[in-house]
Design an enzyme around this catalytic site. Sequence first.
Site, PDB file in Angstrom:
ATOM      1  N   TYR A   1       4.372   9.496 -10.910  1.00  8.35           N
ATOM      2  CA  TYR A   1       3.516   8.661 -10.046  1.00  8.35           C
ATOM      3  C   TYR A   1       2.559   7.815 -10.887  1.00  8.35           C
ATOM      4  O   TYR A   1       2.477   6.594 -10.714  1.00  8.35           O
ATOM      5  CB  TYR A   1       2.764   9.608  -9.114  1.00  8.35           C
ATOM      6  CG  TYR A   1       1.668   9.016  -8.263  1.00  8.35           C
ATOM      7  CD1 TYR A   1       1.972   8.181  -7.193  1.00  8.35           C
ATOM      8  CD2 TYR A   1       0.326   9.322  -8.518  1.00  8.35           C
ATOM      9  CE1 TYR A   1       0.954   7.676  -6.390  1.00  8.35           C
ATOM     10  CE2 TYR A   1      -0.682   8.824  -7.715  1.00  8.35           C
ATOM     11  CZ  TYR A   1      -0.375   7.998  -6.656  1.00  8.35           C
ATOM     12  OH  TYR A   1      -1.368   7.496  -5.857  1.00  8.35           O
TER      13      TYR A   1
ATOM     14  N   ASN B   1       0.816  -1.221   0.000  1.00  8.52           N
ATOM     15  CA  ASN B   1       0.000   0.000   0.000  1.00  8.52           C
ATOM     16  C   ASN B   1       0.849   1.270   0.000  1.00  8.52           C
ATOM     17  O   ASN B   1       0.405   2.291  -0.528  1.00  8.52           O
ATOM     18  CB  ASN B   1      -0.902  -0.039   1.254  1.00  8.52           C
ATOM     19  CG  ASN B   1      -1.348   1.336   1.676  1.00  8.52           C
ATOM     20  OD1 ASN B   1      -2.284   1.896   1.112  1.00  8.52           O
ATOM     21  ND2 ASN B   1      -0.666   1.926   2.667  1.00  8.52           N
TER      22      ASN B   1
ATOM     23  N   ALA C   1       2.689   7.041 -14.043  1.00  3.14           N
ATOM     24  CA  ALA C   1       3.403   6.091 -14.911  1.00  3.14           C
ATOM     25  C   ALA C   1       3.824   4.863 -14.109  1.00  3.14           C
ATOM     26  O   ALA C   1       3.730   3.718 -14.578  1.00  3.14           O
ATOM     27  CB  ALA C   1       4.612   6.764 -15.547  1.00  3.14           C
ATOM     28  N   ALA C   2       4.284   5.096 -12.870  1.00  9.08           N
ATOM     29  CA  ALA C   2       4.692   3.964 -12.014  1.00  9.08           C
ATOM     30  C   ALA C   2       3.485   3.110 -11.650  1.00  9.08           C
ATOM     31  O   ALA C   2       3.550   1.871 -11.686  1.00  9.08           O
ATOM     32  CB  ALA C   2       5.378   4.493 -10.753  1.00  9.08           C
TER      33      ALA C   2
HETATM   34  P1  NAP Z   1      -0.250   8.428   3.313  1.00  6.75           P
HETATM   35  O1  NAP Z   1      -1.317   9.015   4.155  1.00  6.75           O
HETATM   36  O2  NAP Z   1       0.864   9.307   2.848  1.00  6.75           O
HETATM   37  O3  NAP Z   1       0.373   7.158   4.060  1.00  6.75           O
HETATM   38  C1  NAP Z   1       1.448   6.490   3.417  1.00  6.75           C
HETATM   39  C2  NAP Z   1       1.982   5.389   4.301  1.00  6.75           C
HETATM   40  O4  NAP Z   1       3.085   4.781   3.612  1.00  6.75           O
HETATM   41  C3  NAP Z   1       2.529   5.889   5.627  1.00  6.75           C
HETATM   42  O5  NAP Z   1       2.413   4.866   6.591  1.00  6.75           O
HETATM   43  C4  NAP Z   1       3.988   6.149   5.294  1.00  6.75           C
HETATM   44  O6  NAP Z   1       4.784   6.204   6.480  1.00  6.75           O
HETATM   45  C5  NAP Z   1       4.283   4.934   4.412  1.00  6.75           C
HETATM   46  N1  NAP Z   1       5.415   5.134   3.508  1.00  6.75           N
HETATM   47  C6  NAP Z   1       5.623   6.172   2.657  1.00  6.75           C
HETATM   48  N2  NAP Z   1       6.793   6.032   2.038  1.00  6.75           N
HETATM   49  C7  NAP Z   1       7.346   4.876   2.505  1.00  6.75           C
HETATM   50  C8  NAP Z   1       8.555   4.200   2.245  1.00  6.75           C
HETATM   51  N3  NAP Z   1       9.464   4.686   1.398  1.00  6.75           N
HETATM   52  N4  NAP Z   1       8.789   3.025   2.891  1.00  6.75           N
HETATM   53  C9  NAP Z   1       7.891   2.522   3.768  1.00  6.75           C
HETATM   54  N5  NAP Z   1       6.725   3.121   4.047  1.00  6.75           N
HETATM   55  C10 NAP Z   1       6.463   4.288   3.432  1.00  6.75           C
HETATM   56  O7  NAP Z   1      -0.831   7.768   1.967  1.00  6.75           O
HETATM   57  P2  NAP Z   1      -2.329   7.303   1.578  1.00  6.75           P
HETATM   58  O8  NAP Z   1      -3.043   8.472   1.023  1.00  6.75           O
HETATM   59  O9  NAP Z   1      -2.918   6.504   2.672  1.00  6.75           O
HETATM   60  O10 NAP Z   1      -2.000   6.367   0.324  1.00  6.75           O
HETATM   61  C11 NAP Z   1      -1.863   4.961   0.448  1.00  6.75           C
HETATM   62  C12 NAP Z   1      -1.821   4.361  -0.959  1.00  6.75           C
HETATM   63  O11 NAP Z   1      -3.008   4.726  -1.675  1.00  6.75           O
HETATM   64  C13 NAP Z   1      -0.645   4.866  -1.819  1.00  6.75           C
HETATM   65  O12 NAP Z   1      -0.158   3.812  -2.604  1.00  6.75           O
HETATM   66  C14 NAP Z   1      -1.274   5.928  -2.699  1.00  6.75           C
HETATM   67  O13 NAP Z   1      -0.583   6.082  -3.919  1.00  6.75           O
HETATM   68  C15 NAP Z   1      -2.661   5.316  -2.912  1.00  6.75           C
HETATM   69  N6  NAP Z   1      -3.687   6.315  -3.280  1.00  6.75           N
HETATM   70  C16 NAP Z   1      -4.082   7.267  -2.382  1.00  6.75           C
HETATM   71  C17 NAP Z   1      -5.045   8.191  -2.770  1.00  6.75           C
HETATM   72  C18 NAP Z   1      -5.556   9.267  -1.822  1.00  6.75           C
HETATM   73  O14 NAP Z   1      -6.342  10.134  -2.278  1.00  6.75           O
HETATM   74  N7  NAP Z   1      -5.200   9.261  -0.549  1.00  6.75           N
HETATM   75  C19 NAP Z   1      -5.578   8.156  -4.052  1.00  6.75           C
HETATM   76  C20 NAP Z   1      -5.146   7.176  -4.935  1.00  6.75           C
HETATM   77  C21 NAP Z   1      -4.192   6.261  -4.534  1.00  6.75           C
HETATM   78  P3  NAP Z   1       6.215   6.981   6.498  1.00  6.75           P
HETATM   79  O15 NAP Z   1       6.020   8.294   5.811  1.00  6.75           O
HETATM   80  O16 NAP Z   1       6.564   7.096   7.969  1.00  6.75           O
HETATM   81  O17 NAP Z   1       7.185   6.105   5.789  1.00  6.75           O
END
Ligand code: NAP
Length: 256
Positions: free
Chosen positions: A156, A90, A158-159
């Site tokens: 982002y 995730n 593209a990945a």
């Molecule tokens: P978030 O609030 O930023 O939380 C991200 C989590 O990942 C945190 O626990 C963070 O902790 C951890 N993380 C980040 N970089 C990391 C790394 N290099 N190694 C290990 N852990 C890492 O993100 P979110 O919005 O919940 O998003 C979760 C997923 O959903 C992502 O893949 C995102 O692309 C996808 N997504 C989110 C949205 C949205 O609107 N929120 C929309 C589409 C897709 P640390 O920073 O302490 O490492």
Amino acid sequence: MATTQNGTGTPELKGKRALVTGGSRGIGAGIVHRLLDAGAEVLTTARSSSGTVPEGASFVAADVRSRRGAEDLAAAAVDVLGGLDILVHNAGGAQPHASATAIPDEEWLDALNLNLLASVRLDSLLAPAMRERGSGVIVHISSAAVPVAFPPFLHYTAAKAALENYSRGLAAELAPAGVRVNTVTPGRVSTPGGEATREQWARLDPTQAGAESLVPLGRDGLPDDIARAVLFLASDQASWVTGSNFVIDGGEFRRG
Ligand code: NAP
């Protein structure tokens, strides 16, 4: 070790061992909560725990952008859980830029490492044991922004596009061994990372302010909207589901 139904239609994961990356906040924390509630033993990771890891989950600090980080995490999963039934990658994200051509090389590499290669590496380290055992579930988290390919986020999207393609191929390879691989694709979800990124984007492009009105179901998603889909896919309720991509976005990003 099959999952069972508990008579209420709720998927049950008693006896299952799960690793969830990025479980210290946002969607990942929602997934950890759902899997714990269903009875799974859960290990989660982030670069720092910040005291926000859901109670009941084990935590190991790791940065999944490097091969070394993925290796350490895979080893911790085996040490702490004794093996793995469910792998949810995730952790993801990236910062927006004013122009696609202004995205620095290092940020392209970071975006590819975090949003694509972390999955590839963790799967390659952890899926062989699932294949050998003849069971296991892998879920990758993508983004509904992929088909739109917003220029400020091209590194982002593209990945994540590559992640979706990779997931379908891996699903085909692992299906005969009884290992299911699916993608869950969130739209606009209210999370610390999501809000911070959208604020940054609105500073670069003020037309982005108020974009929530575009969600046909009338609200931004909650982490649990995504977590419930992951729980379904992790359970035996989805025993005939592999290679799928569940788009959960309130109807915003229609694909076609
Ligand atoms: P978030 O609030 O930023 O939380 C991200 C989590 O990942 C945190 O626990 C963070 O902790 C951890 N993380 C980040 N970089 C990391 C790394 N290099 N190694 C290990 N852990 C890492 O993100 P979110 O919005 O919940 O998003 C979760 C997923 O959903 C992502 O893949 C995102 O692309 C996808 N997504 C989110 C949205 C949205 O609107 N929120 C929309 C589409 C897709 P640390 O920073 O302490 O490492």
